[in-house]
Scaffold this active site. Structure first.
Site, PDB file in Angstrom:
ATOM      1  N   ALA A  23      28.014  71.821   0.830  1.00 57.03           N
ATOM      2  CA  ALA A  23      29.604  71.835  -0.376  1.00 57.03           C
ATOM      3  C   ALA A  23      29.297  73.093   0.324  1.00 57.03           C
ATOM      4  O   ALA A  23      30.202  73.618  -1.432  1.00 57.03           O
ATOM      5  CB  ALA A  23      28.068  71.264  -1.619  1.00 57.03           C
ATOM      6  N   ASP A  53      15.213  71.353  -3.778  1.00 58.84           N
ATOM      7  CA  ASP A  53      17.115  71.241  -3.833  1.00 58.84           C
ATOM      8  C   ASP A  53      17.352  72.863  -4.326  1.00 58.84           C
ATOM      9  O   ASP A  53      18.360  73.682  -4.154  1.00 58.84           O
ATOM     10  CB  ASP A  53      17.887  70.619  -4.919  1.00 58.84           C
ATOM     11  CG  ASP A  53      17.410  68.998  -4.442  1.00 58.84           C
ATOM     12  OD1 ASP A  53      17.306  68.807  -3.208  1.00 58.84           O
ATOM     13  OD2 ASP A  53      17.515  67.980  -5.269  1.00 58.84           O
ATOM     14  N   LYS A  84      42.255  50.400  -5.956  1.00 58.05           N
ATOM     15  CA  LYS A  84      42.764  50.062  -5.133  1.00 58.05           C
ATOM     16  C   LYS A  84      44.188  49.886  -5.319  1.00 58.05           C
ATOM     17  O   LYS A  84      44.996  49.505  -4.276  1.00 58.05           O
ATOM     18  CB  LYS A  84      41.719  49.292  -4.705  1.00 58.05           C
ATOM     19  CG  LYS A  84      40.617  49.995  -4.223  1.00 58.05           C
ATOM     20  CD  LYS A  84      40.039  49.423  -3.065  1.00 58.05           C
ATOM     21  CE  LYS A  84      40.144  49.421  -1.535  1.00 58.05           C
ATOM     22  NZ  LYS A  84      39.608  48.749  -1.013  1.00 58.05           N
ATOM     23  N   ARG A 129      29.605  67.710  -1.296  1.00 55.88           N
ATOM     24  CA  ARG A 129      29.231  67.529   0.658  1.00 55.88           C
ATOM     25  C   ARG A 129      30.263  66.072   0.153  1.00 55.88           C
ATOM     26  O   ARG A 129      30.893  65.854   1.250  1.00 55.88           O
ATOM     27  CB  ARG A 129      28.113  67.486   0.662  1.00 55.88           C
ATOM     28  CG  ARG A 129      27.813  67.422   1.806  1.00 55.88           C
ATOM     29  CD  ARG A 129      27.124  67.222   2.420  1.00 55.88           C
ATOM     30  NE  ARG A 129      25.933  66.945   3.814  1.00 55.88           N
ATOM     31  CZ  ARG A 129      25.207  66.582   4.725  1.00 55.88           C
ATOM     32  NH1 ARG A 129      24.100  66.493   3.557  1.00 55.88           N
ATOM     33  NH2 ARG A 129      24.848  66.146   5.660  1.00 55.88           N
ATOM     34  N   GLY A 130      30.007  65.366  -0.085  1.00 57.22           N
ATOM     35  CA  GLY A 130      30.168  63.898   0.216  1.00 57.22           C
ATOM     36  C   GLY A 130      29.897  63.182   1.615  1.00 57.22           C
ATOM     37  O   GLY A 130      29.214  63.965   2.354  1.00 57.22           O
ATOM     38  N   ASP A 131      30.047  61.874   1.535  1.00 58.81           N
ATOM     39  CA  ASP A 131      30.010  61.597   3.322  1.00 58.81           C
ATOM     40  C   ASP A 131      30.791  61.431   4.113  1.00 58.81           C
ATOM     41  O   ASP A 131      31.735  61.842   3.209  1.00 58.81           O
ATOM     42  CB  ASP A 131      28.926  60.467   2.975  1.00 58.81           C
ATOM     43  CG  ASP A 131      28.388  59.884   2.108  1.00 58.81           C
ATOM     44  OD1 ASP A 131      27.049  60.273   2.551  1.00 58.81           O
ATOM     45  OD2 ASP A 131      27.896  58.278   1.476  1.00 58.81           O
ATOM     46  N   TRP A 151      37.378  61.565  -5.509  1.00 58.67           N
ATOM     47  CA  TRP A 151      38.304  62.060  -4.900  1.00 58.67           C
ATOM     48  C   TRP A 151      37.943  60.805  -3.565  1.00 58.67           C
ATOM     49  O   TRP A 151      37.017  60.747  -2.821  1.00 58.67           O
ATOM     50  CB  TRP A 151      37.984  63.386  -4.041  1.00 58.67           C
ATOM     51  CG  TRP A 151      38.708  63.224  -2.792  1.00 58.67           C
ATOM     52  CD1 TRP A 151      38.279  63.457  -1.343  1.00 58.67           C
ATOM     53  CD2 TRP A 151      39.996  63.934  -2.798  1.00 58.67           C
ATOM     54  NE1 TRP A 151      39.317  63.894  -0.382  1.00 58.67           N
ATOM     55  CE2 TRP A 151      40.061  64.613  -1.663  1.00 58.67           C
ATOM     56  CE3 TRP A 151      41.068  64.508  -3.696  1.00 58.67           C
ATOM     57  CZ2 TRP A 151      41.360  65.093  -0.759  1.00 58.67           C
ATOM     58  CZ3 TRP A 151      42.255  65.152  -3.388  1.00 58.67           C
ATOM     59  CH2 TRP A 151      42.257  65.073  -1.848  1.00 58.67           C
ATOM     60  N   GLU A 156      34.718  60.959 -16.373  1.00 57.38           N
ATOM     61  CA  GLU A 156      34.953  60.314 -14.685  1.00 57.38           C
ATOM     62  C   GLU A 156      35.941  59.269 -14.835  1.00 57.38           C
ATOM     63  O   GLU A 156      35.461  58.200 -15.426  1.00 57.38           O
ATOM     64  CB  GLU A 156      34.018  60.046 -13.669  1.00 57.38           C
ATOM     65  CG  GLU A 156      34.208  60.200 -12.265  1.00 57.38           C
ATOM     66  CD  GLU A 156      33.369  59.998 -11.593  1.00 57.38           C
ATOM     67  OE1 GLU A 156      32.285  61.129 -11.790  1.00 57.38           O
ATOM     68  OE2 GLU A 156      32.877  59.136 -11.604  1.00 57.38           O
ATOM     69  N   PHE A 157      36.787  58.908 -13.621  1.00 56.79           N
ATOM     70  CA  PHE A 157      38.053  58.087 -13.321  1.00 56.79           C
ATOM     71  C   PHE A 157      37.530  58.307 -12.160  1.00 56.79           C
ATOM     72  O   PHE A 157      37.923  59.386 -11.048  1.00 56.79           O
ATOM     73  CB  PHE A 157      39.047  58.131 -14.278  1.00 56.79           C
ATOM     74  CG  PHE A 157      38.901  58.113 -16.053  1.00 56.79           C
ATOM     75  CD1 PHE A 157      38.820  56.167 -16.785  1.00 56.79           C
ATOM     76  CD2 PHE A 157      38.717  58.589 -16.367  1.00 56.79           C
ATOM     77  CE1 PHE A 157      38.796  57.016 -17.809  1.00 56.79           C
ATOM     78  CE2 PHE A 157      38.328  58.905 -17.493  1.00 56.79           C
ATOM     79  CZ  PHE A 157      39.038  57.741 -18.297  1.00 56.79           C
TER      80      PHE A 157
END
Length: 653
Positions: free
Chosen positions: A140, A180, A26, A112-114, A54, A21-22
């Site tokens: 999600a 879950d 910024k 889902r994310g914040d 993302w 993962e990358f």
């Protein structure tokens, strides 16, 4: 344009594979250096696929797509793009998926994310708490269903799972995987093709979790690829912060091993590699219905991952002839490892040094096998790992690992909306905000501020608590980062020490604070210019709109924490320069908006007519106004041998 599930299916049943993962850096120079690192890592480690986060850590979605394009098109790597859905309008989801198609990306990790920062996804800066609600994506599963409905089988869709249970709370009371399961079953039935887990450090918890899924009576998990997520331990502070934000447990025996060496990053990294290797071997011993994969959250760093892959024999069968020496890297930038300890809750151990080399001289590569974690003599390896110790909130602004996101959240606040309300209330005046800052320093109530990374003041901050309180109380400077001066203390010092034993550490005092624009222009700036003329200080200042000024030329780089260690070059752990300060400034100002968003989310839960709802509306508008009316200032005192001088001259103005 391959689906990763097709690539997995093409492997022998007994094979192992890795994925990496990358995240998009910024800064532009960090982005350029990441491409070199990706070329080197893909040649040496041969990942089956890579994933791109993302909008994490404050980057925009466009930079995620730009990185995905580099990986998929330029480097020919099978790429999986993360996509978070909370507060994402359908139009924006459609745009992201269509752009992924154009790039040839056929793999999506649906999260889902914040809620993202408003300005990054066109959500506006409106203060109406109803304005930024999403149209149809809450969970999600909504995103999985939507992708399947609109795009059919074009995309290979992955979903997240939590070996220790999922929680939206910072202090979960009832967190367990069994809770879950119904949601994971529904997501899988909705069209998921693979499962990728959150990071963990308890191998027993993982194997128990996988066994539960494989044997579940629904049968939906019987053959689906389940890929464990592993994050190499880069430093003591990073692993502590990551596990807190992710609600992941550190096994007591591992925590004890880390506690005894927490100030020495090289030792911490070695223990971390040992721990992850032990986890990998324990999982490899569990029979799986498909090839066994391991996903590494790299934080854009390569050395620890490479060591783990080599020691655990995770290379593809045909990769023996591949080596990092196949590619000669080009590192853009100058010498040094910049770390920006932005919170006055940060300890000096969070500024522990990069103890490899700071030299980036161009040299011809010599034959090199996969690098070992303690190596440093080979010139190519030195260039490959020059930023391998990313301590504090920020690393070198030129580094691919600059400002790593430690969760999938695209926000910077480390607390949930309910906690934000409980900690900081609903201030509607500058006096109330000032009171929060002062109370935090004098009574530790609240125990942290929106800009804090931890819930306690560090022992180092306690040494200058009176000076910081005076700046807040008498000058109206709302301090968010600072450190005292240190002149040659042992590296084993209980408060200021870092690095291996036998060394000596040094610090210049600095302080970072918000101040009203009017105060800055009328009083503070003339005083700072006078102090700079006398050689006392250097300063940087920026507004939310990006108006920047400094006493320094653009090329200036200020070492504020450094150390001398036997057999090593001078190690510079913390520096301040224009690039890193500007990048942090964007995030610091955005936190005002994120704080307001939390208040807005809590307001939506109240009924119309509730007087608290109106107070929250006013508070959110006030916080947004503060964001536009303040200047962020960083002042560095050059007299590190005179510990109190910076505080004296600041109080003079």
């Amino acid at each position: 344009m391959e689906k990763l599930t097709d690539k997995i299916a093409a492997l022998p049943d007994e094979a192992s594979y890795i994925s990496l993962e990358f995240f998009p850096p910024k800064t532009q120079i960090g982005f350029s250096n990441l491409q070199t690192r990706l070329e080197r890592m893909s040649a040496a480690l041969r990942p089956l696929f890579i994933t791109v986060t993302w909008g994490a850590g404050g980057c925009t979605s466009s930079r995620s797509l730009e990185l995905a394009e580099i990986c998929q098109r330029q480097l020919g790597l099978t790429t999986c793009l993360h996509l978070t859905c909370t507060n994402m309008k359908r139009q924006l989801v459609n745009q992201a998926l269509e752009e992924a198609k154009v790039l040839g990306v056929r793999n999506i990790l649906a999260l889902r994310g914040d809620p993202p920062r408003e300005q990054e996804y066109g959500l506006g800066n409106g203060t109406d708490e109803e304005e930024d609600s999403n149209e149809e994506f809450t969970w999600a599963i909504d995103l999985v269903k939507y992708i399947r409905r609109v795009h059919g089988d074009y995309f290979c869709i992955g979903i997240a799972a939590y070996p220790e249970g999922h929680s939206d709370l910072s202090h979960p009371v009832d967190q367990a995987p069994v809770h879950d399961l119904p949601y994971l079953i529904d997501k899988t039935k909705a069209g998921a093709d693979f499962i990728m887990t959150q990071l963990f450090y308890d191998s027993t918890a993982y194997t128990r979790f996988e066994k539960t899924l494989r044997e579940h009576e629904s049968g939906v998990f019987k053959t689906i690829p389940i890929i464990p997520g592993l994050m190499p331990i880069q430093s003591y502070d990073i692993v502590k912060r990551t596990t807190k934000l992710s609600h992941v447990k550190l096994p007591p025996e591992l925590l004890q091993r880390l506690e005894t060496i927490k100030g020495d990053d090289e030792a911490v990294k070695r223990v971390g590699v040992d721990a992850i290797c032990e986890i990998v071997e324990s999982i490899k011993a569990v029979k799986a219905p498909c090839p066994r994969g391991f996903h590494f959250f790299t934080l854009n760093l390569e050395k620890a991952v490479t060591e783990i892959v080599e020691r655990c024999h995770l290379f593809p069968p045909d990769s023996e002839d591949s080596a990092i020496s196949d590619l000669e890297p080009t590192i853009n930038g100058v010498n040094g490892d910049i770390s920006h300890n932005r919170t006055f809750s940060a300890s000096s151990t969070s500024a522990a040094a990069q103890l490899t080399t700071n030299s980036h001289r161009s040299s011809s590569p010599s034959p090199l096998a996969v690098p070992t974690i303690s190596s440093g003599s080979n010139p190519l390896l030195r260039e490959a790992t020059w930023d391998d110790y990313p301590n504090g909130r920020f690393g070198d602004a030129r580094s691919p690992a600059f400002n790593p996101p430690l969760t999938y959240s695209p926000t910077s606040l480390t607390v949930a909306p309910a906690q934000a309300l409980s900690l900081w209330g609903t201030p509607i005046t500058s006096a109330e905000v000032k009171k929060l800052f002062i109370s935090h320093l004098t009574t530790h109530k609240p125990p942290q501020l929106p800009w804090s990374e931890s819930a306690t003041l560090s022992p180092e901050t306690a040494l200058i608590k009176d000076q910081l309180t005076a700046l807040n109380e008498r000058k109206g400077y709302w301090t968010i980062a600072s450190q005292p001066a240190v002149d040659g203390l042992p590296s084993t010092h209980p408060i200021h020490g870092w690095g291996p034993p036998g060394g000596f550490v040094f610090q210049k005092a600095f302080v970072e604070f918000f101040v009203p624009t009017s105060t800055f222009h009328s009083n503070l700036r003339p005083h700072l210019q006078s102090l700079h003329t006398r050689g006392e200080i250097s300063y940087y200042a920026v507004t939310a709109s990006g108006v920047f000024e400094s006493s320094e030329p653009p090329s200036a780089v200020h070492a504020v924490t450094w150390g001398s260690f036997k057999g090593k070059e001078i190690a510079t752990a913390t520096m301040v320069d224009e690039v890193s300060f500007r990048a942090w400034g964007e995030e610091a100002f955005d936190i005002w908006s994120e704080w307001g968003r939390c208040i807005g989310e809590m307001a939506r839960q109240l009924r119309q007519g509730d007087e608290r709802k109106e107070r929250m509306r006013v508070c959110r508008a006030f916080l947004e106004r503060m964001r536009s009316e303040l200047v962020l200032v960083n002042v560095i005192g050059h007299g590190y041998r005179d510990g109190g001088r910076l505080w004296e001259v600041l109080m003079e103005g």
